[in-house]
Design an enzyme around this catalytic site. Structure first.
Site, PDB file in Angstrom:
ATOM      1  N   SER A  42     -13.278  60.266  14.914  1.00  0.00           N
ATOM      2  CA  SER A  42     -12.063  60.588  15.895  1.00  0.00           C
ATOM      3  C   SER A  42     -11.115  61.339  14.723  1.00  0.00           C
ATOM      4  O   SER A  42     -11.111  60.899  13.450  1.00  0.00           O
ATOM      5  CB  SER A  42     -11.397  59.847  16.501  1.00  0.00           C
ATOM      6  OG  SER A  42      -9.933  60.026  16.846  1.00  0.00           O
ATOM      7  N   TYR A  44      -7.589  50.584  16.762  1.00  0.00           N
ATOM      8  CA  TYR A  44      -8.622  51.405  17.198  1.00  0.00           C
ATOM      9  C   TYR A  44      -9.058  52.371  16.177  1.00  0.00           C
ATOM     10  O   TYR A  44     -10.051  52.509  15.849  1.00  0.00           O
ATOM     11  CB  TYR A  44      -8.050  51.999  18.508  1.00  0.00           C
ATOM     12  CG  TYR A  44      -9.038  53.328  18.884  1.00  0.00           C
ATOM     13  CD1 TYR A  44     -10.231  53.085  19.537  1.00  0.00           C
ATOM     14  CD2 TYR A  44      -8.661  54.548  18.557  1.00  0.00           C
ATOM     15  CE1 TYR A  44     -10.944  54.166  19.577  1.00  0.00           C
ATOM     16  CE2 TYR A  44      -9.458  55.584  18.822  1.00  0.00           C
ATOM     17  CZ  TYR A  44     -10.476  55.545  19.565  1.00  0.00           C
ATOM     18  OH  TYR A  44     -11.503  56.602  19.496  1.00  0.00           O
ATOM     19  N   LYS A  95     -12.570  53.069  13.872  1.00  0.00           N
ATOM     20  CA  LYS A  95     -13.206  54.334  13.563  1.00  0.00           C
ATOM     21  C   LYS A  95     -13.679  54.740  11.927  1.00  0.00           C
ATOM     22  O   LYS A  95     -14.692  55.040  11.749  1.00  0.00           O
ATOM     23  CB  LYS A  95     -12.633  55.636  14.033  1.00  0.00           C
ATOM     24  CG  LYS A  95     -12.571  55.716  15.683  1.00  0.00           C
ATOM     25  CD  LYS A  95     -14.145  55.867  16.344  1.00  0.00           C
ATOM     26  CE  LYS A  95     -14.194  55.472  17.750  1.00  0.00           C
ATOM     27  NZ  LYS A  95     -15.481  55.402  18.234  1.00  0.00           N
TER      28      LYS A  95
HETATM   29  N1  LIG Z   1     -11.887  60.772  24.730  1.00  0.00           N
HETATM   30  C1  LIG Z   1     -11.054  60.967  23.721  1.00  0.00           C
HETATM   31  O1  LIG Z   1     -10.016  61.235  23.579  1.00  0.00           O
HETATM   32  C2  LIG Z   1     -11.802  60.563  22.234  1.00  0.00           C
HETATM   33  C3  LIG Z   1     -11.320  60.977  20.977  1.00  0.00           C
HETATM   34  C4  LIG Z   1     -11.820  60.509  19.841  1.00  0.00           C
HETATM   35  C5  LIG Z   1     -13.129  59.951  19.966  1.00  0.00           C
HETATM   36  N2  LIG Z   1     -13.620  59.131  20.962  1.00  0.00           N
HETATM   37  C6  LIG Z   1     -14.546  58.231  20.953  1.00  0.00           C
HETATM   38  O2  LIG Z   1     -15.705  58.862  21.878  1.00  0.00           O
HETATM   39  C7  LIG Z   1     -16.447  57.882  22.564  1.00  0.00           C
HETATM   40  C8  LIG Z   1     -16.641  58.245  24.016  1.00  0.00           C
HETATM   41  O3  LIG Z   1     -15.152  58.286  24.526  1.00  0.00           O
HETATM   42  P1  LIG Z   1     -14.844  58.499  26.057  1.00  0.00           P
HETATM   43  O4  LIG Z   1     -13.756  59.200  26.129  1.00  0.00           O
HETATM   44  O5  LIG Z   1     -16.208  59.007  26.464  1.00  0.00           O
HETATM   45  O6  LIG Z   1     -14.542  57.037  26.635  1.00  0.00           O
HETATM   46  P2  LIG Z   1     -15.178  56.295  27.729  1.00  0.00           P
HETATM   47  O7  LIG Z   1     -14.475  55.143  27.962  1.00  0.00           O
HETATM   48  O8  LIG Z   1     -15.168  57.237  28.969  1.00  0.00           O
HETATM   49  O9  LIG Z   1     -16.747  56.029  27.413  1.00  0.00           O
HETATM   50  C9  LIG Z   1     -17.133  54.872  26.845  1.00  0.00           C
HETATM   51  C10 LIG Z   1     -18.325  54.281  27.647  1.00  0.00           C
HETATM   52  O10 LIG Z   1     -18.888  53.177  26.729  1.00  0.00           O
HETATM   53  C11 LIG Z   1     -19.009  52.105  27.622  1.00  0.00           C
HETATM   54  N3  LIG Z   1     -18.836  50.787  26.934  1.00  0.00           N
HETATM   55  C12 LIG Z   1     -17.885  50.337  26.198  1.00  0.00           C
HETATM   56  N4  LIG Z   1     -18.186  49.496  25.593  1.00  0.00           N
HETATM   57  C13 LIG Z   1     -19.530  49.147  25.884  1.00  0.00           C
HETATM   58  C14 LIG Z   1     -20.349  48.293  25.279  1.00  0.00           C
HETATM   59  N5  LIG Z   1     -20.010  47.302  24.606  1.00  0.00           N
HETATM   60  N6  LIG Z   1     -21.803  48.354  25.674  1.00  0.00           N
HETATM   61  C15 LIG Z   1     -22.185  49.266  26.616  1.00  0.00           C
HETATM   62  N7  LIG Z   1     -21.279  50.329  27.132  1.00  0.00           N
HETATM   63  C16 LIG Z   1     -20.026  50.216  26.721  1.00  0.00           C
HETATM   64  C17 LIG Z   1     -17.938  52.338  28.882  1.00  0.00           C
HETATM   65  O11 LIG Z   1     -18.264  51.714  29.771  1.00  0.00           O
HETATM   66  C18 LIG Z   1     -17.922  53.858  28.942  1.00  0.00           C
HETATM   67  O12 LIG Z   1     -18.947  54.176  30.109  1.00  0.00           O
HETATM   68  C19 LIG Z   1     -15.700  56.571  22.111  1.00  0.00           C
HETATM   69  O13 LIG Z   1     -16.378  56.029  20.930  1.00  0.00           O
HETATM   70  C20 LIG Z   1     -14.418  56.772  21.649  1.00  0.00           C
HETATM   71  O14 LIG Z   1     -13.869  56.188  20.889  1.00  0.00           O
HETATM   72  C21 LIG Z   1     -13.091  59.470  22.136  1.00  0.00           C
END
Ligand SMILES: NC(=O)c1ccc[n+]([C@@H]2O[C@H](COP(=O)([O-])OP(=O)(O)OC[C@H]3O[C@@H](n4cnc5c(N)ncnc54)[C@H](O)[C@@H]3O)[C@@H](O)[C@H]2O)c1
Length: 340
Positions: free
Chosen positions: A125, A150, A154
């Protein structure tokens, strides 16, 4: 067809990446514990793609389940999305975040080594940059101390991967530093499913317009930005999904023992008021918002220098801010009052 394991593949970014993978000739295999997603995503993906999607309900923290999935599939690579991502919750419950985000990566790396899977893409991120002094922010900009547990997870995950490669591991790894992913699939079959009150601007906008939230508060309009409100680099989730496909293809071409990081953003910053205007234009709705005081800890402005990903991965974003807002709004209309 090369199989790619996508942990967290039922989530917001993972589900869109599943679409892009299939459309690029890969076979995605989803591993998700559905802690922050819905089982209906699988059916939605199958409708978009007109093909069956292989998926496992499993937890990345359960090493036995993870190894079993590796033993049943010959993966060409892994994209690791699974993580907890609510900044506020991470302050209240840091150990949950260190466990779910850091320990899950270690378990995954072990399983990959055991089953000879070399290629990994990690979700990182732009939060690792904090408030950058020089804009746009490039990958060589020093990372800053994390503002939340959080954000720290990362940074730690990036460090683990860098040190792992330094130790001589044969893996090939890319960490993608996402800026602000927004939008939804134009079919409105998949999109963001925020639980409770959304922490991000765009779902808050669409929920307010849908009548789920009474009004949107804009946190501060007296910053040193074009209209005084905070600036972010908003990227359509399908462009972000495509960056994962390009990353996997890039990794396949690298020598063993490889690690690199890439920014994924549009290269443009937009203020909160610009995002609201874009929303009002494409939706034809008037948004009920008011200007409130500044919010502590907010980064004032950040946007990406995207030269590296353009030059090395041949990736360029295709969608505009208005495209993103239109897709986000159509998705909200489809959801209706869900998410209340
Ligand atoms: N959305 C954002 O703004 C953003 C920005 C920067 C980084 N990220 C990173 O991108 C990644 C995806 O983000 P997103 O927005 O799609 O989030 P999201 O919560 O929609 O998707 C994450 C998925 O992982 C699953 N999950 C969580 N812990 C788990 C585990 N222990 N075992 C199996 N499944 C698990 C959840 O059920 C969910 O379906 C994450 O690592 C997040 O930190 C997101």
């Amino acid at each position: 067809m090369k199989k790619i394991l996508i942990t967290g593949g039922a989530g917001f970014i993972g589900s869109h990446t599943a679409v892009s993978l299939v459309q690029s000739g890969f076979e995605p295999v989803i591993l998700d514990n559905f802690s922050n997603s819905d089982h209906s995503v699988i059916g939605s993906l199958e409708r978009i793609l007109e093909t069956k999607i292989k998926w496992y309900e499993a937890d990345c923290l359960d090493g036995d389940s993870v190894r079993e999935i590796f033993s049943e599939n010959e993966f060409a690579g892994v994209i690791h999305f699974a993580a907890s991502k609510a900044v506020g919750e991470s302050v209240a419950n840091p150990l949950k975040y260190y466990r779910n985000n850091v320990e899950s990566l270690l378990i995954l790396i072990d399983a990959m080594a055991e089953y000879g899977v070399k290629d990994l893409v990690l979700s990182s991120s732009c939060t690792v940059y904090g408030q950058p002094e020089i804009l746009p922010v490039s990958e060589s900009t020093p990372r800053q101390e994390a503002e939340s547990p959080y954000g720290n997870t990362k940074k730690i995950c990036e460090d683990i991967l860098r040190d792992y490669i330094k130790s001589g591991a044969k893996s090939r790894i890319v960490a993608l530093r996402y800026f602000n992913p927004i939008g939804a699939h134009p079919s409105s079959e998949i999109g963001e499913l925020p639980k409770g009150v959304p922490a991000n601007l765009v779902p808050f906008i669409t929920q307010t317009a849908a009548g789920i939230r009474r009004e949107l508060t804009v946190f501060g309009n007296d910053y040193d930005t074009p209209d005084g409100t905070c600036v972010r680099d908003y990227i359509h989730v399908l462009d972000l999904a495509d960056a994962h496909v390009k990353s996997i293809q890039y990794l396949f071409k690298q020598e063993e023992n490889f690690y690199d990081v890439f920014n994924v953003g549009t290269g443009n910053g937009n203020t909160v008021l610009e995002v609201i205007k874009a929303f009002e234009k494409v939706s034809g709705k008037h948004l009920n918002y008011r200007i409130g005081p500044r919010r502590e800890g907010d980064v004032v402005k950040t946007w990406a220098n995207t030269d590296k990903i353009k030059n090395l991965l041949g990736w360029t974003p295709k969608y505009s801010l208005e495209d993103s807002m239109r897709d986000a709004w159509n998705w909200q209309v489809k959801l209706g009052s869900a998410g209340k």
